[in-house]
Design a protein around this motif. Structure first.
Motif, PDB file in Angstrom:
ATOM      1  N   VAL A  40      33.621  42.404  36.615  1.00  0.00           N
ATOM      2  CA  VAL A  40      33.238  44.097  36.346  1.00  0.00           C
ATOM      3  C   VAL A  40      34.004  44.830  37.278  1.00  0.00           C
ATOM      4  CG1 VAL A  40      31.753  45.948  35.875  1.00  0.00           C
ATOM      5  CG2 VAL A  40      31.192  43.942  34.754  1.00  0.00           C
ATOM      6  N   VAL A  41      34.860  45.811  36.922  1.00  0.00           N
ATOM      7  CA  VAL A  41      35.830  46.463  37.950  1.00  0.00           C
ATOM      8  C   VAL A  41      35.029  47.897  37.966  1.00  0.00           C
ATOM      9  CG1 VAL A  41      37.855  47.355  38.910  1.00  0.00           C
ATOM     10  CG2 VAL A  41      37.645  44.989  37.809  1.00  0.00           C
ATOM     11  N   GLN A  42      34.752  48.436  39.202  1.00  0.00           N
ATOM     12  CA  GLN A  42      34.163  49.710  39.056  1.00  0.00           C
ATOM     13  C   GLN A  42      34.930  50.722  39.572  1.00  0.00           C
ATOM     14  OE1 GLN A  42      30.298  49.026  40.977  1.00  0.00           O
ATOM     15  NE2 GLN A  42      29.842  47.325  39.509  1.00  0.00           N
ATOM     16  N   LEU A  43      34.911  52.056  39.361  1.00  0.00           N
ATOM     17  CA  LEU A  43      35.967  53.186  40.107  1.00  0.00           C
ATOM     18  C   LEU A  43      34.596  54.151  40.659  1.00  0.00           C
ATOM     19  CD1 LEU A  43      38.529  54.403  40.736  1.00  0.00           C
ATOM     20  CD2 LEU A  43      38.223  55.504  38.406  1.00  0.00           C
ATOM     21  N   TYR A  44      34.754  54.271  41.766  1.00  0.00           N
ATOM     22  CA  TYR A  44      33.908  55.315  42.369  1.00  0.00           C
ATOM     23  C   TYR A  44      34.601  56.758  43.011  1.00  0.00           C
ATOM     24  CZ  TYR A  44      30.511  51.681  42.563  1.00  0.00           C
ATOM     25  OH  TYR A  44      29.633  50.626  42.233  1.00  0.00           O
ATOM     26  N   LEU A  45      33.928  57.750  43.066  1.00  0.00           N
ATOM     27  CA  LEU A  45      34.486  59.126  43.611  1.00  0.00           C
ATOM     28  C   LEU A  45      33.669  59.462  44.892  1.00  0.00           C
ATOM     29  CD1 LEU A  45      36.307  61.523  43.181  1.00  0.00           C
ATOM     30  CD2 LEU A  45      34.534  62.298  41.872  1.00  0.00           C
ATOM     31  N   PHE A  50      20.699  44.351  47.689  1.00  0.00           N
ATOM     32  CA  PHE A  50      21.839  44.198  47.004  1.00  0.00           C
ATOM     33  C   PHE A  50      22.639  45.341  46.446  1.00  0.00           C
ATOM     34  CE2 PHE A  50      19.391  40.179  46.490  1.00  0.00           C
ATOM     35  CZ  PHE A  50      20.222  39.403  46.874  1.00  0.00           C
ATOM     36  N   PRO A  51      23.805  45.495  46.644  1.00  0.00           N
ATOM     37  CA  PRO A  51      24.647  46.781  46.152  1.00  0.00           C
ATOM     38  C   PRO A  51      24.409  46.839  44.594  1.00  0.00           C
ATOM     39  CG  PRO A  51      26.124  44.981  46.658  1.00  0.00           C
ATOM     40  CD  PRO A  51      24.807  44.711  47.349  1.00  0.00           C
ATOM     41  N   PHE A  52      24.958  48.168  44.313  1.00  0.00           N
ATOM     42  CA  PHE A  52      24.921  48.411  42.869  1.00  0.00           C
ATOM     43  C   PHE A  52      26.132  47.572  42.238  1.00  0.00           C
ATOM     44  CE2 PHE A  52      26.742  50.952  39.352  1.00  0.00           C
ATOM     45  CZ  PHE A  52      25.566  50.968  38.347  1.00  0.00           C
ATOM     46  N   GLY A  53      25.970  46.676  41.404  1.00  0.00           N
ATOM     47  CA  GLY A  53      27.063  45.903  40.725  1.00  0.00           C
ATOM     48  C   GLY A  53      27.071  44.364  41.225  1.00  0.00           C
ATOM     49  N   PHE A  54      26.346  44.171  42.199  1.00  0.00           N
ATOM     50  CA  PHE A  54      26.183  42.920  42.770  1.00  0.00           C
ATOM     51  C   PHE A  54      25.845  41.813  41.676  1.00  0.00           C
ATOM     52  CE2 PHE A  54      23.722  39.193  44.506  1.00  0.00           C
ATOM     53  CZ  PHE A  54      24.988  38.958  45.943  1.00  0.00           C
ATOM     54  N   GLY A  55      26.358  40.858  41.727  1.00  0.00           N
ATOM     55  CA  GLY A  55      26.096  39.613  40.894  1.00  0.00           C
ATOM     56  C   GLY A  55      26.606  38.255  41.483  1.00  0.00           C
ATOM     57  N   LEU A  56      25.932  37.166  40.978  1.00  0.00           N
ATOM     58  CA  LEU A  56      26.561  35.960  41.473  1.00  0.00           C
ATOM     59  C   LEU A  56      27.377  35.293  40.291  1.00  0.00           C
ATOM     60  CD1 LEU A  56      23.227  34.665  42.727  1.00  0.00           C
ATOM     61  CD2 LEU A  56      25.142  35.165  44.156  1.00  0.00           C
ATOM     62  N   SER A  57      28.460  34.659  40.762  1.00  0.00           N
ATOM     63  CA  SER A  57      29.423  33.905  39.826  1.00  0.00           C
ATOM     64  C   SER A  57      29.970  32.538  40.454  1.00  0.00           C
ATOM     65  CB  SER A  57      30.664  35.023  39.708  1.00  0.00           C
ATOM     66  OG  SER A  57      31.458  34.191  38.938  1.00  0.00           O
ATOM     67  N   TYR A  58      30.229  31.565  39.632  1.00  0.00           N
ATOM     68  CA  TYR A  58      30.671  30.325  40.157  1.00  0.00           C
ATOM     69  C   TYR A  58      32.212  30.429  40.256  1.00  0.00           C
ATOM     70  CZ  TYR A  58      26.225  28.659  38.458  1.00  0.00           C
ATOM     71  OH  TYR A  58      24.752  28.618  38.295  1.00  0.00           O
ATOM     72  N   THR A  59      32.828  31.441  40.330  1.00  0.00           N
ATOM     73  CA  THR A  59      34.355  31.550  40.634  1.00  0.00           C
ATOM     74  C   THR A  59      34.335  32.833  41.452  1.00  0.00           C
ATOM     75  OG1 THR A  59      36.336  31.333  39.631  1.00  0.00           O
ATOM     76  CG2 THR A  59      34.862  32.843  38.639  1.00  0.00           C
ATOM     77  N   ALA A  60      35.839  33.051  41.918  1.00  0.00           N
ATOM     78  CA  ALA A  60      36.239  34.164  42.931  1.00  0.00           C
ATOM     79  C   ALA A  60      37.187  34.919  42.147  1.00  0.00           C
ATOM     80  CB  ALA A  60      36.534  33.949  44.078  1.00  0.00           C
ATOM     81  N   PHE A  61      37.195  36.350  42.225  1.00  0.00           N
ATOM     82  CA  PHE A  61      38.251  37.017  41.509  1.00  0.00           C
ATOM     83  C   PHE A  61      38.947  37.817  42.652  1.00  0.00           C
ATOM     84  CE2 PHE A  61      34.920  36.440  38.573  1.00  0.00           C
ATOM     85  CZ  PHE A  61      35.743  35.986  37.229  1.00  0.00           C
TER      86      PHE A  61
END
Length: 167
Positions: free
Chosen positions: A44-49, A1-12
């Protein structure tokens, strides 16, 4: 699974509304919306460089900022600002491969910013160009080797009291 992966009951959905790089300050504004129809949730929103692959080896992407929404009801949205200092993510050249020994640097090339919920699904949101090698901070060696005694080393051995002593 990628870093930041998680299950949710909804979509964003995540929409980048503005990016600004001013000197050393980097800010990315995003709008996060709960696109589900039944369940509330947080995201959670992530910013990568992504740095250029110059003379110093670099990872594919590095996490430089992240923010979490409050609990969003179905259809509700929230604006977040992801911010960081770019100098915190300069590369260290300890042996002088770039021509600058013991220095924190930006190598010349394209730097890409990505926004997403994990490293694999993050989308490109901004590219900026560094035209030439830039030294962020020049350091000095505190324990530089003595050229008069290149093979002399202090070898330590643990004593019975748990301390170190010269051999």
């Amino acid at each position: 699974f990628p870093f930041g992966f998680g299950l949710s009951y909804t979509a964003f959905s995540i929409t980048v509304t503005q990016t600004r790089i001013s000197g050393d300050d980097c800010r990315v504004w995003v709008t996060v919306q709960n696109t589900g129809s039944v369940y509330s949730g947080k995201q959670v929103v992530q910013l990568y460089l992504q740095k250029p692959q110059g003379t110093l080896s670099q990872p594919e992407r590095i996490l430089i900022a992240f923010e979490k929404t409050t609990l969003l009801q179905p259809g509700e949205s929230e604006k977040l600002c992801l911010q960081c200092r770019l100098s915190d993510f300069a590369s260290y050249d300890d042996v002088g491969r770039s021509g600058c020994r013991s220095a924190w640097i930006y190598e010349a090339g394209e730097y890409n910013l990505y926004v997403g919920t994990d490293v694999r699904s993050a989308a490109l949101c901004r590219t900026f160009h560094v035209p030439a090698l830039r030294v962020v901070k020049q350091c000095s060696q505190v324990c530089a080797p003595d050229p008069a005694h290149p093979f002399e080393r202090l070898v330590l051995r643990r004593d019975d009291a748990g301390g170190n002593r010269p051999m």
